[in-house]
Design an enzyme around this catalytic site. Structure first.
Site, short mmCIF file in Angstrom:
data_model
loop_
_atom_site.label_atom_id
_atom_site.label_comp_id
_atom_site.label_asym_id
_atom_site.label_seq_id
_atom_site.Cartn_x
_atom_site.Cartn_y
_atom_site.Cartn_z
N GLU A 1 62.84 24.64 48.38
CA GLU A 1 61.40 24.43 48.57
C GLU A 1 60.67 24.39 47.23
OE1 GLU A 1 60.80 27.91 50.92
OE2 GLU A 1 61.79 27.07 52.68
N GLU B 1 64.17 27.37 56.04
CA GLU B 1 65.26 28.04 55.31
C GLU B 1 66.60 27.92 56.01
OE1 GLU B 1 62.24 29.50 55.61
OE2 GLU B 1 61.58 29.67 53.53
N PHE C 1 64.00 35.77 52.16
CA PHE C 1 64.08 34.66 53.11
C PHE C 1 65.52 34.36 53.54
CE2 PHE C 1 60.07 32.80 50.87
CZ PHE C 1 59.36 33.94 51.22
N HIS D 1 58.67 40.46 50.22
CA HIS D 1 58.98 39.62 49.06
C HIS D 1 59.57 40.44 47.92
CE1 HIS D 1 56.19 37.00 51.22
NE2 HIS D 1 56.62 35.99 50.49
#
Lengths: 342, 329
Positions: free
Chosen positions: B29, B60, B86, B129
């Protein structure tokens, strides 16, 4: 009664096999070969069921009897250079793609001589050298890989296509829509074949799906979609030939949904509590083998005598495969940790 | 030797391998014009074009599935996960497809792919994250897990990872991207599965990876100066396969073991290191119980003080080293 969404295909139904085969460029010997392959699949599945009943099978299996029209109509179209990603009910598609029945049976019995040396079993038969990238134990597992295989074909500038086959159950996995989107934005040579046999294990497709047919989900992504009678082997051949041509000529992905039915339960644990005996019997009136056989007999392409002979020959082929598998060695347990890494 | 950043080292490894081998490509991405969320692929679109810098939708699972599919038929994909967190969306293609194809098909498939992923805390990005999920990946036979701590290691290990025939999870620590280190101009590769002794010592073996190597080296310097304690810092570099020999050899010499990682404690890889050492003859040479200093068993919090408190800091390591060395058993 379930299956109330089923489509009738009277207008498109193959009625004149000579006319139809001429139109499709199939010779009489092609038709006979297709018929023989259908018989071999049916007999393979019946033998698999018998071997399980005899206690000779260690694991589970998912039988495709009743779906031979989809397998053979599709297998006849695919080129040897094309990639195949198969689903867990995949015996028929492998046989139709020219797999060695002996190696399949040996894998089914978990033997060293099987396609995967007994490491995979019925659910993971693969022959990577022959571009068969495997059956998949995860519903929609092949879909995850399909866009990548298509991307590789495009990057290498090859003329192949990748065929990914999955069931109505997999059509409700989210990955299908990620895959549709990728294949569509990159014009990948992916042929999606949804083999809609009406049930995802026990789940009636109409009960668990917001909208059927699934082909509308493909067209919503800008992918051409077709809904066909999977029990009409020549109709399958015709549509798949067009679909493969579409993908091969770099026009992007294409989606085909074939309506069909499985006679056996989902797997060995299935007691058929979710459907009636009547329903199964009703579907047997649409049996893909009997329908094709009748067309061939009516057109004088085969005789009743030929049919008996074909059954005998195919039966012998299956028996030989069982004999080969049973006489094959078990894998060496000292090699249990081989092939984890390359 | 010129000094380059960890980010540049990873970038250079990808660029050099893509120039060398037409099968290598990058998929992920925002890796094109944007240059990747952490700027690692900046400029690569200009050199290689959209055919090999494959920018994807935010999908993903499909990215890793596509990488696995392409790898199975002869390509050498490098997939970039924007954040390590992710990877959880991709467990199915990674674990059930890529990691198993070879074994399941009786040794007849290879899946040469690299998944690069920035992990770790320290940026105020909070719970989704900032994770260190190496252990989840290490638990899967068929996958190799690489976690470089320096520019030199990052480049050499990434080159080996791209050339390897297996699915590789390449864990980059996002706080290290700006760190600098010496990297030779000539081509080199570092074999996977070989640990590196980052500092030699006599009194205690400290096993750490990623950013914890740097914190451990700082702590080792402090205890050397203030306490005269000599710490040997061992960086496994590859977490699976784990170089137990090098660690065990060090423990035999020092008689003490401390494992430091940012990942949470429960079922973290410190336990794997300690168990592995205890299975070797080095166990007999231990003068103290083996200890681990890890992230606390919490999601990473947002507030900077809470965030720092959730993972080991230099002071924590100093304290732990002193406690182990100074306690009489």
């Amino acid at each position: 009664m379930s299956n109330n969404h089923l489509m009738e295909f009277d207008n498109e139904k193959t009625t004149d096999v000579l006319e139809k085969s001429k139109q499709l460029g199939l010779l009489e010997k092609d038709l006979v070969e297709m018929y023989r392959t259908m018989i071999s699949i049916r007999l393979f599945e019946e033998m698999a069921d018998k071997l399980y009943a005899l206690g000779k099978v260690h694991g589970t299996m998912h039988l495709s009897a009743g779906q031979e029209g989809v397998a053979v109509g599709t297998g006849k179209v695919m080129g040897a250079e094309d990639y195949l990603l198969n689903h867990h009910r995949g015996h028929g598609h492998f046989i139709a793609s020219g797999a060695d029945i002996k190696k399949m049976m040996a894998e089914f019995l978990g033997k060293e001589t099987g396609y995967c040396k007994g490491r995979g079993g019925s659910m993971h038969i693969a022959d990577v050298e022959a571009n068969n990238l495997g059956a998949n134990g995860i519903v929609g597992g092949g879909i995850q890989l399909a866009a990548g295989v298509g991307l590789a074909i495009k990057m290498m500038g090859e003329e192949r296509v990748v065929l990914v086959i999955f069931g109505d159950g997999a059509a409700n996995q989210g990955i299908l829509y990620e895959s549709f989107n990728m294949a569509a934005i990159w014009d990948l040579p992916v042929v999606y074949l949804c083999e809609n046999n009406q049930y995802g294990m026990s789940a009636d497709v109409t009960r668990v799906s917001s909208k059927v047919p699934f082909k509308e989900r493909a067209t919503a992504h800008g992918i051409p979609g077709y809904y066909i009678d999977g029990n009409d082997v020549l109709a399958v051949y015709e549509t798949m030939a067009n679909a493969v041509e579409h993908a091969r000529s770099r026009k992007g992905p294409v989606f085909v949904e074939a309506q069909t039915y499985r006679y056996f339960g989902h797997s060995k644990s299935d007691r058929n509590l979710y459907r009636t005996r009547d329903e199964i019997e009703e579907w047997k009136h649409r049996d893909p083998i009997e329908r094709f056989q009748k067309l061939l007999v009516d057109a004088n392409i085969i005789t009743e005598e030929d049919i008996e002979k074909i059954y005998q020959e195919m039966s012998q082929l299956i028996d030989e495969a069982v004999e080969f598998a049973e006489n094959s060695p078990e894998p060496d347990v000292s090699e249990v940790t081989e092939w984890v890494y390359a | 030797m010129p000094e380059i950043t960890y980010r540049q080292a990873i970038h250079d490894a990808m660029v050099e391998e893509m120039r060398r081998d037409g099968r290598v490509f990058l998929i992920g991405e925002d890796i094109g014009t944007y240059g990747g969320a952490f700027g690692v692929s900046a400029g690569m679109l200009e050199e290689f074009g959209p055919g090999r810098i494959v920018e994807t939708p935010i999908s993903e699972e499909a990215i890793i599935g596509a990488a696995a599919g392409a790898a199975m038929v002869g390509m050498r994909p490098i997939a970039e996960m924007m954040f390590m967190d992710f990877i959880l969306l991709t467990m199915e293609p990674l674990v059930n497809q890529a990691a198993k194809a070879r074994y399941m098909f009786g040794g007849k498939a290879t899946v040469p792919m690299v998944v690069r992923m920035p992990g770790g805390s320290g940026t105020g990005a909070a719970a989704q994250h900032s994770q260190s999920l190496e252990t989840i990946l290490m638990h899967i036979p068929g996958i190799k897990v690489v976690a470089p701590s320096t520019s030199y290691d990052a480049k050499g290990l990434l080159i080996s990872s791209i050339r390897d025939l297996n699915p590789i999870c390449f864990v980059e620590h996002k706080l290290l991207y700006k760190s600098k280190g010496e990297v030779p101009e000539e081509e080199y590769a570092i074999p996977l599965g070989v640990a590196d002794v980052k500092r030699e010592g006599r009194d205690l073996t400290l096993v750490a990876s990623g950013i914890m190597v740097h914190k451990s080296l700082d702590a080792a310097q402090i205890v050397a100066e203030e306490d005269g304690i000599s710490v040997e810092v061992v960086d496994p570099r590859t977490l699976r396969p784990l170089d137990v020999d090098t660690i065990a050899k060090s423990v035999k010499k020092t008689g003490r073991l401390l494992v430091v990682h940012e990942a949470v404690k429960t079922a973290g890889w410190a336990g794997e290191v300690m168990a592995s050492v205890s299975e070797t003859p080095s166990w007999d040479y231990l003068d103290a119980p083996m200890r681990r200093l890890t992230g606390k068993d919490v999601p990473i919090p947002y507030n900077r003080h809470l965030e720092a408190a959730a993972v080991p800091q230099v002071d924590d390591i100093v304290r732990e080293v002193r406690a182990i060395v100074n306690t009489q058993y």
